[in-house]
Structure formats: structure tokens, C-alpha cells
Design a protein around this motif. Structure first.
Motif, PDB file in Angstrom:
ATOM      1  N   ILE A   1       0.832  -1.209   0.000  1.00  0.00           N
ATOM      2  CA  ILE A   1       0.000   0.000   0.000  1.00  0.00           C
ATOM      3  C   ILE A   1       0.864   1.256   0.000  1.00  0.00           C
ATOM      4  O   ILE A   1       0.487   2.284  -0.573  1.00  0.00           O
ATOM      5  CB  ILE A   1      -0.962  -0.017   1.215  1.00  0.00           C
ATOM      6  N   MET A   2       2.031   1.182   0.620  1.00  0.00           N
ATOM      7  CA  MET A   2       2.916   2.345   0.670  1.00  0.00           C
ATOM      8  C   MET A   2       3.493   2.708  -0.703  1.00  0.00           C
ATOM      9  O   MET A   2       4.118   3.752  -0.865  1.00  0.00           O
ATOM     10  CB  MET A   2       4.069   2.099   1.648  1.00  0.00           C
ATOM     11  N   GLU A   3       3.263   1.860  -1.699  1.00  0.00           N
ATOM     12  CA  GLU A   3       3.720   2.143  -3.070  1.00  0.00           C
ATOM     13  C   GLU A   3       2.620   2.737  -3.927  1.00  0.00           C
ATOM     14  O   GLU A   3       2.863   3.144  -5.064  1.00  0.00           O
ATOM     15  CB  GLU A   3       4.236   0.851  -3.722  1.00  0.00           C
ATOM     16  N   TRP A   4       1.413   2.807  -3.380  1.00  0.00           N
ATOM     17  CA  TRP A   4       0.275   3.290  -4.177  1.00  0.00           C
ATOM     18  C   TRP A   4       0.253   4.814  -4.263  1.00  0.00           C
ATOM     19  O   TRP A   4       0.639   5.519  -3.339  1.00  0.00           O
ATOM     20  CB  TRP A   4      -1.039   2.817  -3.565  1.00  0.00           C
ATOM     21  N   ASP A   5      -0.261   5.312  -5.392  1.00  0.00           N
ATOM     22  CA  ASP A   5      -0.539   6.743  -5.571  1.00  0.00           C
ATOM     23  C   ASP A   5      -2.007   7.002  -5.244  1.00  0.00           C
ATOM     24  O   ASP A   5      -2.854   6.109  -5.348  1.00  0.00           O
ATOM     25  CB  ASP A   5      -0.288   7.169  -7.029  1.00  0.00           C
ATOM     26  N   LYS A   6      -2.309   8.232  -4.860  1.00  0.00           N
ATOM     27  CA  LYS A   6      -3.688   8.688  -4.683  1.00  0.00           C
ATOM     28  C   LYS A   6      -4.528   7.693  -3.864  1.00  0.00           C
ATOM     29  O   LYS A   6      -5.438   7.054  -4.359  1.00  0.00           O
ATOM     30  CB  LYS A   6      -4.337   8.931  -6.046  1.00  0.00           C
ATOM     31  N   VAL A   7      -4.196   7.601  -2.588  1.00  0.00           N
ATOM     32  CA  VAL A   7      -4.933   6.706  -1.685  1.00  0.00           C
ATOM     33  C   VAL A   7      -5.691   7.547  -0.663  1.00  0.00           C
ATOM     34  O   VAL A   7      -5.091   8.372   0.030  1.00  0.00           O
ATOM     35  CB  VAL A   7      -3.976   5.745  -0.939  1.00  0.00           C
ATOM     36  N   LEU A   8      -6.990   7.343  -0.595  1.00  0.00           N
ATOM     37  CA  LEU A   8      -7.804   7.979   0.435  1.00  0.00           C
ATOM     38  C   LEU A   8      -8.110   6.925   1.496  1.00  0.00           C
ATOM     39  O   LEU A   8      -8.695   5.879   1.191  1.00  0.00           O
ATOM     40  CB  LEU A   8      -9.092   8.548  -0.155  1.00  0.00           C
ATOM     41  N   VAL A   9      -7.703   7.203   2.717  1.00  0.00           N
ATOM     42  CA  VAL A   9      -7.888   6.247   3.813  1.00  0.00           C
ATOM     43  C   VAL A   9      -8.949   6.779   4.770  1.00  0.00           C
ATOM     44  O   VAL A   9      -8.813   7.888   5.305  1.00  0.00           O
ATOM     45  CB  VAL A   9      -6.565   6.018   4.592  1.00  0.00           C
ATOM     46  N   VAL A  10      -9.996   6.009   4.972  1.00  0.00           N
ATOM     47  CA  VAL A  10     -11.013   6.342   5.964  1.00  0.00           C
ATOM     48  C   VAL A  10     -10.571   5.700   7.282  1.00  0.00           C
ATOM     49  O   VAL A  10     -10.464   4.476   7.374  1.00  0.00           O
ATOM     50  CB  VAL A  10     -12.400   5.817   5.551  1.00  0.00           C
ATOM     51  N   VAL A  11     -10.292   6.522   8.272  1.00  0.00           N
ATOM     52  CA  VAL A  11      -9.734   6.043   9.538  1.00  0.00           C
ATOM     53  C   VAL A  11     -10.790   6.088  10.633  1.00  0.00           C
ATOM     54  O   VAL A  11     -11.482   7.093  10.818  1.00  0.00           O
ATOM     55  CB  VAL A  11      -8.522   6.900   9.970  1.00  0.00           C
ATOM     56  N   SER A  12     -10.933   4.972  11.352  1.00  0.00           N
ATOM     57  CA  SER A  12     -11.814   4.926  12.523  1.00  0.00           C
ATOM     58  C   SER A  12     -11.174   4.018  13.558  1.00  0.00           C
ATOM     59  O   SER A  12     -11.050   2.815  13.333  1.00  0.00           O
ATOM     60  CB  SER A  12     -13.202   4.404  12.162  1.00  0.00           C
ATOM     61  N   ARG A  13     -10.759   4.606  14.673  1.00  0.00           N
ATOM     62  CA  ARG A  13     -10.092   3.781  15.690  1.00  0.00           C
ATOM     63  C   ARG A  13     -11.039   2.704  16.225  1.00  0.00           C
ATOM     64  O   ARG A  13     -10.650   1.581  16.467  1.00  0.00           O
ATOM     65  CB  ARG A  13      -9.556   4.650  16.821  1.00  0.00           C
ATOM     66  N   ASN A  14     -12.302   3.071  16.420  1.00  0.00           N
ATOM     67  CA  ASN A  14     -13.323   2.131  16.881  1.00  0.00           C
ATOM     68  C   ASN A  14     -14.614   2.470  16.160  1.00  0.00           C
ATOM     69  O   ASN A  14     -15.231   3.482  16.428  1.00  0.00           O
ATOM     70  CB  ASN A  14     -13.506   2.247  18.403  1.00  0.00           C
ATOM     71  N   ILE A  15     -15.011   1.641  15.219  1.00  0.00           N
ATOM     72  CA  ILE A  15     -16.152   1.947  14.366  1.00  0.00           C
ATOM     73  C   ILE A  15     -17.436   2.074  15.176  1.00  0.00           C
ATOM     74  O   ILE A  15     -18.340   2.841  14.806  1.00  0.00           O
ATOM     75  CB  ILE A  15     -16.315   0.868  13.267  1.00  0.00           C
ATOM     76  N   GLU A  16     -17.529   1.375  16.289  1.00  0.00           N
ATOM     77  CA  GLU A  16     -18.747   1.430  17.107  1.00  0.00           C
ATOM     78  C   GLU A  16     -18.891   2.755  17.852  1.00  0.00           C
ATOM     79  O   GLU A  16     -19.971   3.089  18.326  1.00  0.00           O
ATOM     80  CB  GLU A  16     -18.758   0.266  18.103  1.00  0.00           C
ATOM     81  N   GLU A  17     -17.793   3.500  17.962  1.00  0.00           N
ATOM     82  CA  GLU A  17     -17.827   4.808  18.612  1.00  0.00           C
ATOM     83  C   GLU A  17     -17.727   5.951  17.607  1.00  0.00           C
ATOM     84  O   GLU A  17     -17.690   7.121  17.990  1.00  0.00           O
ATOM     85  CB  GLU A  17     -16.684   4.923  19.626  1.00  0.00           C
ATOM     86  N   ALA A  18     -17.702   5.625  16.321  1.00  0.00           N
ATOM     87  CA  ALA A  18     -17.543   6.650  15.286  1.00  0.00           C
ATOM     88  C   ALA A  18     -18.766   7.550  15.223  1.00  0.00           C
ATOM     89  O   ALA A  18     -19.900   7.110  15.420  1.00  0.00           O
ATOM     90  CB  ALA A  18     -17.304   5.991  13.934  1.00  0.00           C
ATOM     91  N   ASN A  19     -18.530   8.824  14.939  1.00  0.00           N
ATOM     92  CA  ASN A  19     -19.617   9.776  14.775  1.00  0.00           C
ATOM     93  C   ASN A  19     -20.380   9.435  13.493  1.00  0.00           C
ATOM     94  O   ASN A  19     -19.801   9.416  12.406  1.00  0.00           O
ATOM     95  CB  ASN A  19     -19.048  11.197  14.701  1.00  0.00           C
ATOM     96  N   THR A  20     -21.677   9.162  13.607  1.00  0.00           N
ATOM     97  CA  THR A  20     -22.452   8.704  12.452  1.00  0.00           C
ATOM     98  C   THR A  20     -22.599   9.795  11.389  1.00  0.00           C
ATOM     99  O   THR A  20     -22.555   9.508  10.187  1.00  0.00           O
ATOM    100  CB  THR A  20     -23.836   8.212  12.905  1.00  0.00           C
ATOM    101  N   LYS A  21     -22.764  11.043  11.829  1.00  0.00           N
ATOM    102  CA  LYS A  21     -22.826  12.138  10.857  1.00  0.00           C
ATOM    103  C   LYS A  21     -21.484  12.273  10.140  1.00  0.00           C
ATOM    104  O   LYS A  21     -21.431  12.627   8.964  1.00  0.00           O
ATOM    105  CB  LYS A  21     -23.181  13.446  11.554  1.00  0.00           C
ATOM    106  N   GLY A  22     -20.416  11.962  10.871  1.00  0.00           N
ATOM    107  CA  GLY A  22     -19.089  12.017  10.273  1.00  0.00           C
ATOM    108  C   GLY A  22     -18.918  10.967   9.191  1.00  0.00           C
ATOM    109  O   GLY A  22     -18.317  11.229   8.139  1.00  0.00           O
TER     110      GLY A  22
END
Length: 364
Positions: free
Chosen positions: A259-280
Motif C-alpha cells: 500500500i505504501m507504493e500506491w498513488d492517490k490513496v484515500l484512507v477512511v480512519v476509525s479507531r473504533n467503528i462502534e464509537e464513530a460519529n455517524t454524521k461524520g
């Protein structure tokens, strides 16, 4: 002489409290993670306080900074020195407890800006305690400036506003190893000739019915006896690269290098999906749709497992792979949950809080 000593102590303590407070105020979410560590069963066993860690963190950093200002301008000197004394007594106990029992390896006194070992933190607090005791017993020499009340009011307003801003966005100054412009692979490299960790090995043998211990720095000793046990002690720490715990795993396979060799990568980060802001999540998915149409590779990064992710992937149409990463690492990378990260061949080019997702800059 008394006035001079008090003035020196006043400046040192006031400035140090302001610096320490402002550094943590820049990243109250990060400080709340440190408090959660202290509240854990293995440290202070105060789990009931964990849900309030963020509120406590924000209050403490504002209070710490404002106290430093109050001391410098001489506002409410009795309240100020009593507050300083009680705080430093508590923190001295906490750092001693952490150091002696090796519970928390970084006290978080200066956030991620200045790393102190547990014993360094303790001795720093002891020095502060001595200075504050001088101020406590000689507070009559702490003069009050005419603008003291106004300065304190401004400090409260500034600190509260700053805390609100960084909580709803991201730290203004990023002291972490995953700041914008950093190449993750380069951050994991160990320079040639870097010092290596030195360990002492205490080998325990049964020799002719008697227990014998032989110490070496790694080699297995030549002993005519029965091996019983070995204990390892770290004598000298080796070089640790700024990034040393980053992985991107999927189904048990590590894809980090690929993955570190890829161009144009958008990463959606969530440390804990169950605590993620739903509007976010909804806001970020709007960006994901546009990014996909512009040729970006879309992936997720989380410490949650597939079972936890499944209902959220279905509900919010998170139709991309989520790679697993250690929870502490994900917390360090970005403070928002969820958040957006852009990678260009392993280099972090954008980091955005979910409230700023619409500010994502697409590559032309």
C-alpha cells in the motif's frame, strides 16, 4: 533576598505550567487517551472515570494554563498557590507510582512534544514541588498586577475557545510522528549504526543439586548442569524509529509495503467503528464517492474487527476493505473518529477531521 527567590520561583513555575498546559491544550483528545491509560485496571483501577476522560482532560489543561497566568499576574494568590500545591502533590504521587511500578511509560506531561521517562517526570515534579512550597510559604511576596483580573479572564476565554477549536478540528501543531509530510516507510527505518538495545540474561542452572546463576549479554553459557530458567533485564535502550508499530493487515496478511507504493490513496480512519460519529461517516462517504470518481484508491484503517465493522459497512455503504491496525497506533495517527487520511506513495499529504471532510483537496 526572599522577594528575589519568590520572584524566580514564580516565573519558573508560572511559565512551566503555561507551557505544559498549552501543549496539552493543543491536543486535549490525546491527553484524554493518557488519562484513560491511568484510569485502567492495571494502573489506578478507576474505570468509572474513563467515560469522562475527555471532559476531565479539557478541564485540567485549561485549569493548568490559567493557574500559570494567575501566578504570573498575582491574581487570587491564596487560591492559586493552594491549587498549585494540591495539583503538584497529586502529580508527584502519580509519576512516582508510574515510575516505581513501571505502569505508564510516558506521563504525558508535555503531550507528544517532549517525551519524558517516568523517573524524569517524577524528578521534574519534585523540583516543581520545592518551588511551589517556596511560593506557598512566602506568598506574601507575590505582588498583584493591576490588570490581573482582566488577564485571567482573557486566559480563560482563550483557552476555552482554543480547546473547542482543536476538539472540533485537529491539533493546530502536530507533534506526532504521523504529521503531514511524513513518509511512513522512512519513519520506520533504523539508521545504519544506530545503537542497539543491550540486555542482561541471568541464566539459572541446577549444578550438582545447587542452584547457580550465570549472567551474560546474550550468549548461552556453557554449564555442566540442568537449565532451569532465564530472566532478561534491559540495560540500555536501543534506537527506536519514530514509527515502529504501524501495520495494515487484511485477513492476517500484512499489506503495508504494498500500500505504501500506491498513488492517490484515500484512507477512511476509525479507531473504533462502534464509537464513530455517524454524521461524520455520512460526510466522509460523500468525499469517498467523489474521490472514487477521480481515480483514488479507497481503503479503511481501523482497530475494529470484521464482525464489528460489518453492520456499519452495510448501513453507510462503506464498500471498501478495512485494514487492521493497532488501536494505540490509530489513536496516534489522527484524533478524529472517523477521519480522512491521504497517502501518496506512503507520504501523508492530508489529514482531516470528519467536520472538515469537505475541505479535502483532490489532485487535478
Amino acid at each position: 533576598m526572599g522577594k528575589i527567590v519568590v520572584s524566580i520561583a514564580r516565573i519558573l513555575v508560572g511559565v512551566l505550567f503555561i507551557i505544559s498546559g498549552l501543549i496539552k491544550l493543543n491536543d486535549p483528545v490525546g491527553f484524554s487517551f493518557k488519562l484513560e491509560e491511568y484510569f485502567s485496571p492495571s494502573v489506578l483501577n478507576l474505570e468509572f472515570l474513563a467515560p469522562y476522560a475527555l471532559a476531565i482532560a479539557i478541564f485540567l489543561v485549561i485549569f493548568e494554563t490559567v493557574l500559570g497566568v494567575m501566578l504570573l499576574v498575582g491574581f487570587k494568590r491564596k487560591f492559586t498557590v493552594w491549587s498549585l500545591l494540591l495539583m503538584i502533590i497529586f502529580f508527584t504521587f502519580l509519576t512516582f507510582y508510574s515510575a516505581y511500578f513501571n505502569k505508564v511509560t510516558d506521563c504525558g506531561c508535555f503531550g507528544d512534544a517532549i517525551k519524558l521517562t517516568p523517573w524524569e517526570s517524577f524528578f521534574k515534579d519534585v523540583a516543581l514541588l520545592l518551588l511551589i512550597l517556596i511560593l506557598f510559604f512566602k506568598r506574601v511576596y507575590i505582588n498583584k498586577f493591576s490588570f490581573a483580573g482582566f488577564a485571567t479572564f482573557l486566559a480563560i476565554i482563550f483557552c476555552s475557545g482554543y480547546a473547542y477549536y482543536v476538539y472540533n478540528h485537529l491539533p493546530v501543531v502536530d507533534f506526532r510522528p504521523y504529521k503531514i509530510g511524513v513518509n511512513i516507510i522512512e519513519g520506520m527505518e533504523v539508521p545504519e549504526g544506530a545503537p542497539e538495545a543491550v540486555y542482561q540474561y541471568d541464566w539459572k542452572f541446577n549444578v550438582n543439586g545447587e542452584e547457580k546463576i550465570i549472567s551474560t549479554e546474550g550468549d548461552y553459557p556453557t554449564v555442566d548442569g540442568e537449565f532451569i530458567d532465564v530472566q532478561t533485564t534491559l540495560l540500555q535502550e536501543g534506537y527506536e524509529p519514530p514509527i515502529h508499530d504501524f501495520t495494515m493487515e487484511l485477513n492476517g496478511t500484512d499489506y503495508t509495503s504494498e500500500i505504501m507504493e500506491w498513488d492517490k490513496v484515500l484512507v477512511v480512519v476509525s479507531r473504533n467503528i462502534e464509537e464513530a460519529n455517524t454524521k461524520g461517516l455520512t460526510a466522509i462517504m460523500e468525499v469517498v464517492k467523489e474521490a472514487r470518481s477521480k481515480g483514488y484508491k479507497i481503503i479503511g484503517l481501523s482497530a475494529s474487527n470484521e464482525e464489528q465493522l460489518a453492520p456499519f459497512k452495510e448501513k453507510y455503504q462503506l464498500n471498501f476493505d478495512f485494514y487492521f491496525c493497532d488501536l494505540t497506533t490509530v489513536k496516534t495517527i489522527i484524533r478524529s473518529n472517523p477521519a480522512i487520511l491521504e497517502l501518496q506513495k506512503g507520504t501523508i499529504t492530508q489529514k482531516l477531521h470528519f467536520k472538515d471532510a469537505h475541505d479535502f483537496e483532490f489532485e487535478n
